[in-house]
Scaffold this active site. Structure first.
Site, PDB file in Angstrom:
ATOM      1  N   HIS A 186       0.799  -1.230   0.000  1.00 10.16           N
ATOM      2  CA  HIS A 186       0.000   0.000   0.000  1.00 10.16           C
ATOM      3  C   HIS A 186       0.825   1.270   0.000  1.00 10.16           C
ATOM      4  O   HIS A 186       0.271   2.355   0.175  1.00 10.16           O
ATOM      5  CB  HIS A 186      -0.921   0.053   1.221  1.00 10.16           C
ATOM      6  CG  HIS A 186      -1.991  -0.989   1.241  1.00 10.16           C
ATOM      7  ND1 HIS A 186      -3.254  -0.780   0.738  1.00 10.16           N
ATOM      8  CD2 HIS A 186      -1.973  -2.269   1.688  1.00 10.16           C
ATOM      9  CE1 HIS A 186      -3.975  -1.874   0.898  1.00 10.16           C
ATOM     10  NE2 HIS A 186      -3.220  -2.799   1.466  1.00 10.16           N
TER      11      HIS A 186
ATOM     12  N   LYS B  80      -7.996  14.055   4.694  1.00  7.50           N
ATOM     13  CA  LYS B  80      -7.151  12.854   4.672  1.00  7.50           C
ATOM     14  C   LYS B  80      -6.099  13.036   5.752  1.00  7.50           C
ATOM     15  O   LYS B  80      -5.989  14.121   6.336  1.00  7.50           O
ATOM     16  CB  LYS B  80      -6.485  12.687   3.311  1.00  7.50           C
ATOM     17  CG  LYS B  80      -5.811  13.973   2.774  1.00  7.50           C
ATOM     18  CD  LYS B  80      -5.226  13.805   1.379  1.00  7.50           C
ATOM     19  CE  LYS B  80      -6.244  13.874   0.277  1.00  7.50           C
ATOM     20  NZ  LYS B  80      -6.189  12.750  -0.626  1.00  7.50           N
ATOM     21  N   ARG B  81      -5.316  11.990   6.045  1.00  3.54           N
ATOM     22  CA  ARG B  81      -4.230  12.163   7.000  1.00  3.54           C
ATOM     23  C   ARG B  81      -3.317  13.304   6.557  1.00  3.54           C
ATOM     24  O   ARG B  81      -3.162  13.563   5.364  1.00  3.54           O
ATOM     25  CB  ARG B  81      -3.424  10.862   7.125  1.00  3.54           C
ATOM     26  CG  ARG B  81      -4.167   9.756   7.850  1.00  3.54           C
ATOM     27  CD  ARG B  81      -4.515  10.179   9.274  1.00  3.54           C
ATOM     28  NE  ARG B  81      -3.314  10.262  10.081  1.00  3.54           N
ATOM     29  CZ  ARG B  81      -2.915   9.309  10.923  1.00  3.54           C
ATOM     30  NH1 ARG B  81      -3.641   8.212  11.084  1.00  3.54           N
ATOM     31  NH2 ARG B  81      -1.804   9.451  11.632  1.00  3.54           N
TER      32      ARG B  81
ATOM     33  N   LYS C  77       1.068  14.503   0.792  1.00  2.92           N
ATOM     34  CA  LYS C  77      -0.311  14.788   0.386  1.00  2.92           C
ATOM     35  C   LYS C  77      -0.512  16.281   0.103  1.00  2.92           C
ATOM     36  O   LYS C  77      -1.522  16.682  -0.454  1.00  2.92           O
ATOM     37  CB  LYS C  77      -1.293  14.291   1.448  1.00  2.92           C
ATOM     38  CG  LYS C  77      -1.300  12.754   1.592  1.00  2.92           C
ATOM     39  CD  LYS C  77      -2.234  12.307   2.696  1.00  2.92           C
ATOM     40  CE  LYS C  77      -2.166  10.815   3.006  1.00  2.92           C
ATOM     41  NZ  LYS C  77      -2.845   9.970   2.008  1.00  2.92           N
TER      42      LYS C  77
ATOM     43  N   THR D 242      -8.461   6.712  -1.833  1.00  3.93           N
ATOM     44  CA  THR D 242      -9.820   6.165  -1.926  1.00  3.93           C
ATOM     45  C   THR D 242     -10.838   7.272  -1.656  1.00  3.93           C
ATOM     46  O   THR D 242     -11.966   7.195  -2.124  1.00  3.93           O
ATOM     47  CB  THR D 242     -10.031   5.009  -0.930  1.00  3.93           C
ATOM     48  OG1 THR D 242      -9.439   5.378   0.323  1.00  3.93           O
ATOM     49  CG2 THR D 242      -9.368   3.745  -1.427  1.00  3.93           C
TER      50      THR D 242
ATOM     51  N   LYS E 134     -14.682   8.347  -3.350  1.00  2.98           N
ATOM     52  CA  LYS E 134     -15.924   8.699  -2.633  1.00  2.98           C
ATOM     53  C   LYS E 134     -16.459  10.034  -3.138  1.00  2.98           C
ATOM     54  O   LYS E 134     -17.662  10.192  -3.386  1.00  2.98           O
ATOM     55  CB  LYS E 134     -15.662   8.772  -1.120  1.00  2.98           C
ATOM     56  CG  LYS E 134     -15.327   7.418  -0.514  1.00  2.98           C
ATOM     57  CD  LYS E 134     -14.674   7.527   0.874  1.00  2.98           C
ATOM     58  CE  LYS E 134     -13.942   6.236   1.182  1.00  2.98           C
ATOM     59  NZ  LYS E 134     -13.047   6.342   2.349  1.00  2.98           N
TER      60      LYS E 134
HETATM   61  C1  26W Z   1       4.284   0.948   9.629  1.00  2.00           C
HETATM   62  C2  26W Z   1       3.555   2.206   9.680  1.00  2.00           C
HETATM   63  C3  26W Z   1       2.603   2.249   8.562  1.00  2.00           C
HETATM   64  C4  26W Z   1       1.245   2.107   8.828  1.00  2.00           C
HETATM   65  C5  26W Z   1       0.351   2.141   7.787  1.00  2.00           C
HETATM   66  C6  26W Z   1       3.046   2.420   7.280  1.00  2.00           C
HETATM   67  C7  26W Z   1       2.160   2.433   6.255  1.00  2.00           C
HETATM   68  C8  26W Z   1       0.816   2.290   6.505  1.00  2.00           C
HETATM   69  C9  26W Z   1      -0.164   2.248   5.385  1.00  2.00           C
HETATM   70  C10 26W Z   1       0.387   1.420   4.272  1.00  2.00           C
HETATM   71  C11 26W Z   1      -0.547   3.594   4.956  1.00  2.00           C
HETATM   72  C12 26W Z   1      -1.780   3.586   4.123  1.00  2.00           C
HETATM   73  O1  26W Z   1      -2.865   3.670   4.649  1.00  2.00           O
HETATM   74  N1  26W Z   1      -1.630   3.550   2.789  1.00  2.00           N
HETATM   75  C13 26W Z   1      -2.738   3.919   1.949  1.00  2.00           C
HETATM   76  O2  26W Z   1      -3.434   2.754   1.524  1.00  2.00           O
HETATM   77  C14 26W Z   1      -4.599   3.123   0.809  1.00  2.00           C
HETATM   78  C15 26W Z   1      -5.360   1.854   0.510  1.00  2.00           C
HETATM   79  O3  26W Z   1      -4.663   1.076  -0.410  1.00  2.00           O
HETATM   80  C16 26W Z   1      -4.226   3.892  -0.444  1.00  2.00           C
HETATM   81  O4  26W Z   1      -5.405   4.311  -1.076  1.00  2.00           O
HETATM   82  C17 26W Z   1      -3.375   5.107  -0.097  1.00  2.00           C
HETATM   83  O5  26W Z   1      -2.921   5.744  -1.253  1.00  2.00           O
HETATM   84  C18 26W Z   1      -2.205   4.682   0.751  1.00  2.00           C
HETATM   85  O6  26W Z   1      -1.480   5.808   1.219  1.00  2.00           O
END
Ligand code: 26W
Length: 817
Positions: A365, A556-557, A562, A664, A668
């Protein structure tokens, strides 16, 4: 067995629902009067609905647990469910009877729904995607079980003090969770610490066992996931950590009873809190414990069921089981399945490896290097010694394979090794996931392509067939039917209601896009949807948005990639123009920001502070406010988006090209008729393709432009040459937005001016401003804008998570649809 599957399902008549509601309110909850009714009413209503889920749930389970049914386990550290009540009412088609029953109590459904807390068991996109996927799997009738963690504290609650983010704990389980069913009978034991011991078994074979461990119990809590009007209910199983009873016997015996009991906390800490980082790993041991806890408990659960049906015969385990790993977070499942098969079930390495690599599938992701998980070998060895042995063995065999394929290429061996060498050794979790899986997918076309040409290039050369794309989607039940009933009714009248289960029916809107009468009705819906959003912004931010302004939204975060900062620079630019009296071609705008910053991410928190300070200046200037308003909505979460996206005109998807894996929120907004201003990044590209360049505001550098642009340009030169950007920087640098807090925004100014700025804020400024000018022009022509809005909804079918899940089922999971 068959007659058990046809038990009468409870009636949905108003009379029966009213009776059940009374029974739960008075008897289950023991409420005798009607003071402080709403919170309890919410619980009583949830229990009334849950009663109706039970038979369907039992039957769905029964069918899914037969020995010849292939099933999928979706392993995820995050499930960002939001509220369940309204979703269950929609999917069970109970709205009418519930409204009727509530009238009996003098209650309104909307008020009761607002008493439900969000289940915030996720950070952002990845967690919400898991929740949308669960909805689609149930709706498509697929035997998919979600496995996750029942965090006592979910995503923190955000508020602002003097414009700065303050985090408060989210104790969402207080008051009880009416949806969950505890299943102590399925408790599993998860081991930590200790060491590996080798011994000869009865037949003289050398075997390994993990001894002197400190164990923790995993107790499952099941949440029902109803499909849309199909009588299917799938399961989301969330694990809670509990201490074993034999903890600290010595202390007990020494008379330290109370201290020994207090030590239980250590075990129970594992599931206490969700880590609020969504893009950088902080290397905390507790997080590694959470990951192993989830992987081990879930695998043991599946294997126990398998053994019950098939005995110790694992030969065709891979034909009936598939694990989808939601990012690398649950990747220890690769090593844990090896351990369980080898140590606990006496299977040889080669056979165990064949089974494992045919059951695991991995979704990536993110491309951000700082988000790629790696665990120090030292920590790994201490916490999970037996797993580390297995990881080393997997790596040794894998490196031999690489050496065989590219003889003598030791650099490649080092690059591809699961173990990163250096002063400190690390386990590279993404590599473990790739080596252990039969499928590796990205989440949008560009992202999947960048994985194979960049981050995972070496692996792609070795195993091209493992790699594939599955563009994300969102569930149209929550993100259209539920959140936008006004648009839902208009759609029903215009094209019938087939779109609710088959979103491709939205294509039927295309011919209506030029119909003036229909345009008028479409516009009216959007304007009506702005009203609840206006209310919310007024209530939470004390800012008045005008219904006649353009609603420009980025939620968003908060992260540098971003580029909320680029958005703020645009607002400052508009402010500058308006104060100079240059309002030519502008339309009145209401800009809304929302999102949480990771508590340790100082610059993201400073961006929030900047947005709040700019908002104060902009909103209090009487010459500016007829043209421009800015608000930062606190505590953005799933439930906020349900109010925001129906009322939005313009969706901001402005990440630096190549950085947003998919997005995503973009989907929406599009589904709800917003136009996108966006970069050529993630799923924006597919949105642009679907809707056409006339109905999308594209701007900014592309991934392939960035390296050469970097060589030739530097931020300070760009700022010096761009009159508008120069003025914006001057306003920032002279402290116009921080009169009484001198210097606080210096770190932000430095990032914009940094010649190495990774996020290309200055580089994309001009292109962004020009695209925003195109937005103004387009919005002035109402008919053109509304036409585009209709075409956006019409083209949104491919962003339904039903389509995404159908592709997972066909290509990866091999489940019949
Ligand atoms: C280890 C810390 C950590 C925690 C969560 C690193 C990375 C993440 C996720 C991978 C971050 C995340 O939410 N990624 C998002 O995933 C969505 C669903 O696929 C995508 O639509 C977003 O672009 C992507 O940033």
């Amino acid at each position: 067995m068959d007659d058990k599957e046809n038990l009468p399902i409870l009636s949905n008549s108003v009379e029966q629902v009213t009776a059940d509601l009374h029974r739960h309110y008075n008897f289950t909850l023991g409420r005798f009067d009607s003071d402080d009714m709403n919170g309890y009413m919410m619980t009583a209503l949830a229990l009334t609905i849950r009663d109706r889920l039970m038979d369907r749930w039992r039957i769905t389970k029964l069918r899914g647990s037969r020995h010849n049914v292939r099933k999928v386990m979706y392993l995820s550290l995050e499930f960002l469910l939001g509220r369940s009540l309204s979703n269950a009412i929609l999917n069970l088609d109970m709205e009418e009877s519930i409204r009727g029953a509530l009238a009996d109590f003098g209650s309104k459904l909307e008020e009761i729904e607002s008493d439900e807390k969000d289940a915030g068991l996720g950070n952002g996109g990845l967690g919400r995607l898991a929740a949308c996927f669960m909805d689609s799997c149930a709706t498509l009738g697929l035997p998919v079980i979600g496995y996750g963690i029942r965090y006592e504290y979910g995503m923190f609650h955000q508020s602002f003090q003097e414009g700065r983010q303050v985090e408060q704990p989210d104790h969402w389980l207080i008051g009880g969770n009416p949806w969950e069913i505890e299943r102590p009978g399925h408790t599993r034991r998860v081991r930590f610490y200790g060491k590996t011991e080798y011994y000869n078994n009865d037949s003289g074979r050398l075997c390994a066992r993990w001894i002197n461990t400190q164990d923790v119990l995993a107790v499952p809590y099941d949440m029902p996931i109803p499909g849309y009007k199909n009588d299917k209910v799938n399961t989301l199983r969330l694990w809670k950590a509990a201490a074993t009873d034999e903890f600290n016997l010595q202390e007990f015996n020494a008379g330290d009873y109370a201290d020994a009991v207090a030590e239980k906390n250590l075990a129970e800490q594992i599931t206490m809190v969700l880590y609020p980082n969504d893009s950088s790993e902080n290397g905390k041991e507790l997080r590694l414990r959470q990951q192993y806890f989830l992987a081990s408990a879930s695998l043991q659960d599946v294997i126990a069921d398998w053994v019950m049906l098939n005995g110790e015969e694992f030969n065709d385990f891979d034909q009936f089981n598939c694990f989808q790993l939601n990012d690398t977070h649950p990747t220890l499942a690769v090593a844990e399945l090896m351990r369980l098969l080898i140590d606990d079930h006496g299977i040889g390495w080669d056979e165990a490896w064949r089974i494992t690599t045919r059951t695991m599938a991995y979704t990536n992701h993110t491309l951000l290097p700082e988000a790629l998980e790696k665990w120090p070998v030292r920590l790994f060895r201490e916490l999970l010694p037996r797993l580390l042995d297995i990881v080393f063995e997997i790596n040794a065999r894998f490196i031999a394979e690489v050496a065989h394929r590219w003889p003598g290429d030791t650099q490649r061996q080092q690059r591809m090794s699961i173990i990163e060498e250096g002063d400190e050794q690390y386990v590279r979790m993404a590599y473990l996931a790739i080596v252990g899986s039969f499928s590796v997918n990205g989440v949008a076309a560009l992202h999947s392509q960048l994985l194979t040409t960049g981050l995972f290039k070496d692996f792609y050369e070795l195993w091209p067939d493992k790699f594939n794309n599955k563009t994300n989607g969102v569930t149209p039940r929550r993100w259209l039917s539920h959140c936008n009933p006004n648009l839902g009714s208009l759609l029903n009248e215009a094209i019938g209601d087939g779109w609710r289960t088959d979103l491709t029916e939205l294509e039927k809107l295309r011919p209506l896009a030029d119909d003036t009468e229909f345009q008028k009705r479409w516009f009216d819906v959007k304007q009506r949807n702005k009203l609840p959003l206006i209310e919310r912004v007024k209530d939470k931010c004390r800012v008045d948005f005008s219904v006649d302004s353009l609603f420009d939204v980025q939620v968003k975060r908060i992260h540098e990639y971003k580029r909320q900062l680029l958005n703020i620079l645009h607002v400052i630019h508009l402010y500058d123009r308006i104060t100079r009296g240059d309002t030519e071609g502008l339309v009145p705008r209401s800009v809304l920001l929302g999102g949480k910053a990771a508590p340790g991410y100082a610059l993201a928190k400073l961006i929030i502070k900047l947005a709040n300070n700019v908002a104060t200046v902009v909103n209090s200037d009487e010459t500016v406010s007829p043209w421009l308003k800015l608000a930062f909505l606190p505590n953005y979460r799933v439930t906020s988006m349900e109010v925001i996206c129906p009322g939005t005109d313009l969706s901001e998807q402005i990440s630096t090209a190549g950085k947003e894996a998919s997005g995503t929120g973009n989907m929406k907004f599009m589904m709800n008729g917003a136009l996108t201003i966006g970069t050529y990044d993630g799923a924006n590209i597919e949105i642009l393709d679907a809707v056409g360049a006339d109905n999308f505001f594209l701007f900014g550098l592309r991934v392939e432009d960035i390296p050469s642009f970097r060589m030739q340009h530097d931020a300070n030169a760009i700022i010096a040459e761009d009159h508008d950007l120069n003025r914006v920087m001057q306003l920032l640098e002279c402290g116009h937005f921080n009169m009484f807090e001198p210097g606080i925004f210096d770190p932000i100014i430095q990032t914009v001016r940094n010649p190495q700025d990774q996020w290309m804020v200055a580089a994309d400024f001009r292109s962004f401003i020009d695209a925003q000018q195109d937005v103004n022009v387009a919005y002035k022509n109402r008919s053109r804008w509304v036409r585009s809005s209709i075409l956006n909804t019409a083209a949104s079918a491919q962003f339904s998570s039903d389509r995404t899940i159908a592709e997972y089922a066909r290509d990866i999971w091999k489940l019949p649809l």
